[in-house]
Write an enzyme that holds these catalytic residues in place. Structure first.
Site, PDB file in Angstrom:
ATOM      1  NE  ARG A  33     -79.395 -12.878  -8.072  1.00 31.31           N
ATOM      2  CZ  ARG A  33     -79.088 -11.617  -7.846  1.00 31.31           C
ATOM      3  NH1 ARG A  33     -79.972 -10.809  -7.355  1.00 31.31           N
ATOM      4  NH2 ARG A  33     -77.881 -11.170  -8.131  1.00 31.31           N
TER       5      ARG A  33
ATOM      6  NE  ARG B 286     -84.123 -15.608 -20.464  1.00 34.57           N
ATOM      7  CZ  ARG B 286     -83.080 -14.833 -20.261  1.00 34.57           C
ATOM      8  NH1 ARG B 286     -81.993 -15.013 -20.979  1.00 34.57           N
ATOM      9  NH2 ARG B 286     -83.110 -13.884 -19.353  1.00 34.57           N
TER      10      ARG B 286
ATOM     11  NE  ARG C  83     -66.897 -15.532  -0.280  1.00 37.09           N
ATOM     12  CZ  ARG C  83     -65.750 -16.143  -0.060  1.00 37.09           C
ATOM     13  NH1 ARG C  83     -65.318 -16.339   1.181  1.00 37.09           N
ATOM     14  NH2 ARG C  83     -65.012 -16.570  -1.062  1.00 37.09           N
TER      15      ARG C  83
ATOM     16  NE  ARG D 290     -67.700 -10.634 -12.420  1.00 37.00           N
ATOM     17  CZ  ARG D 290     -68.839  -9.971 -12.458  1.00 37.00           C
ATOM     18  NH1 ARG D 290     -69.786 -10.327 -13.309  1.00 37.00           N
ATOM     19  NH2 ARG D 290     -69.058  -8.958 -11.643  1.00 37.00           N
TER      20      ARG D 290
ATOM     21  CD  GLU E 114     -65.242  -9.270 -10.726  1.00 29.48           C
ATOM     22  OE1 GLU E 114     -65.991 -10.031 -10.071  1.00 29.48           O
ATOM     23  OE2 GLU E 114     -65.671  -8.322 -11.413  1.00 29.48           O
TER      24      GLU E 114
ATOM     25  CE1 TYR F  60     -75.153 -10.627  -4.023  1.00 26.23           C
ATOM     26  CE2 TYR F  60     -77.165 -10.607  -5.309  1.00 26.23           C
ATOM     27  CZ  TYR F  60     -75.800 -10.729  -5.246  1.00 26.23           C
ATOM     28  OH  TYR F  60     -75.073 -10.933  -6.383  1.00 26.23           O
TER      29      TYR F  60
ATOM     30  CG  ASP G  83     -79.794  -6.968  -8.460  1.00 28.38           C
ATOM     31  OD1 ASP G  83     -78.614  -7.307  -8.282  1.00 28.38           O
ATOM     32  OD2 ASP G  83     -80.661  -7.750  -8.900  1.00 28.38           O
TER      33      ASP G  83
END
Length: 371
Positions: free
Chosen positions: A171, A175, A248, A279, A305, A353, A355
């Protein structure tokens, strides 16, 4: 009092179902073991800034039904997710686009970038990717994999990329344009005033009991309602009888700083193996760094994090959807299907998982069937 539904968990899945059930004339009780509603999308104000307490949540979807649905409960800003990758002090654009390829290789045209990726793909000799490493190299070549994917992914999942399934990276947006928008989604933004307010609006007029642990008092709570909608971990519901599903987890270190701008972007990913965190989030840039009155804010709040293996007592975040865990989940699913008055849903209940938009779509599908 007898309820039609006991909803276990006041996150998005539970809140959507509870709202629709109430609208359909049902008596609903929502419980949550945390001291707040909104689950992992919980936000709270610090120094005038909406802080995403359980990690950054950016709403994005191509589903008009879902976008129209959340629009009933919140006004969304026009935040566009354009993270930056930091590799030993070198900054690259995420998603991988022409800015990334120019910085990495000095290429200027999409044709040159495509040729460079193809050259590295051919050199690696991968035709049928068998793991995440091979999938990543076949998508973007070895240079980008080594600098911008490998270290970050291994920190995030705690496993070598050669042991992770290829679908995790599929995913990833790549580009041959200068488009900096990470998500390929028609609708995108963050609720003005934060997610907590949005979920509170969903739960308006519904009885909610916080600090209530369903599994610790299951029998008494079950007796209150005809049916249960359970959004907690499916293996915990069955007291881990078949074994423990792997997740996780993420640990956050938050700091309030006496400066107006720490990194100039909402999200900076640290893609080298040496930085211990994956991050740093600077929350004010999710809402353009201004308070409700439009004043510039003199302080900023950052969250570092740290990814970790889940253990009992931690918050489970990401299901480890590999073959072994998938097989164990299916055994739990067989047990769940035999529970006549319990519906399992959401990221933990379905071990998926998801969204945010997929969680809401799944809850709305349940409402279509059940109500």
């Amino acid at each position: 009092m007898k309820y039609d539904y006991l909803v276990v968990g006041a996150g998005l899945y539970g809140a959507v179902f509870a709202h629709e059930a109430k609208k359909a004339g049902k008596q609903v009780l929502v419980i949550d073991k945390r001291p707040h509603v909104a689950g992992n999308v919980y936000t709270e104000p610090v120094e005038g800034i909406q802080v995403h307490r359980y990690g950054a949540h950016i709403f994005h979807t191509n589903l008009k039904r879902v976008w129209d649905y959340v629009g009933q409960f919140a006004t969304f800003n026009r935040f566009t997710n354009a993270p930056v990758a930091n590799y030993h002090g070198e900054l690259f654009s995420l998603p991988f686009n022409m800015y990334t390829f120019n910085k990495m290789w000095g290429v200027v045209t999409p044709e040159e970038a495509a040729a460079k990726i193809e050259e590295q793909r051919q050199a690696a000799g991968i035709t049928d990717p068998q793991n995440l490493e091979e999938q990543a190299i076949s998508l973007v070549g070895t240079d980008i994999y080594e600098k911008l994917i490998k270290g970050y992914t291994e920190k995030q999942w705690g496993r070598p990329c050669t042991e992770l399934p290829p679908f995790i990276i599929k995913r990833l947006p790549v580009r041959l344009t200068f488009d900096n928008n990470y998500f390929n989604a028609l609708y995108q933004g963050i609720p003005v005033g934060g997610y907590t307010r949005m979920v509170e609006n969903m739960l308006e007029g519904i009885e909610v009991r916080l600090n209530t642990d369903y599994l610790a008092d299951k029998e008494a709570l079950d007796a209150l309602a005809d049916k249960v909608v359970y959004t907690g971990p499916i293996d915990a519901y069955f007291n881990f009888a078949l074994g423990t599903l792997e997740y996780r987890s993420v640990r956050f270190e938050n700091e309030t700083l006496d400066i107006p701008n720490y990194q100039g972007n909402a999200a900076v990913n640290y893609t080298d193996r040496e930085s211990p965190y994956t991050r740093i989030i600077e929350h004010k840039w999710f809402e353009f760094g201004k308070d409700a009155e439009g004043n510039d804010l003199p302080k900023t709040v950052i969250s570092m994090e740290y990814s970790s293996e889940w253990k009992p007592g931690d918050e489970p975040y990401y299901p480890v959807n590999d073959e072994k865990n998938g097989a164990l989940y299916h055994r739990y699913k067989e047990l769940a299907d035999r529970e006549e008055k319990v519906i399992f849903g959401g990221r933990l209940g379905e071990y998926k998982y998801y969204d945010m938009d997929a969680v809401i779509a799944s809850a709305l599908s349940l409402c279509d069937r059940e109500l």
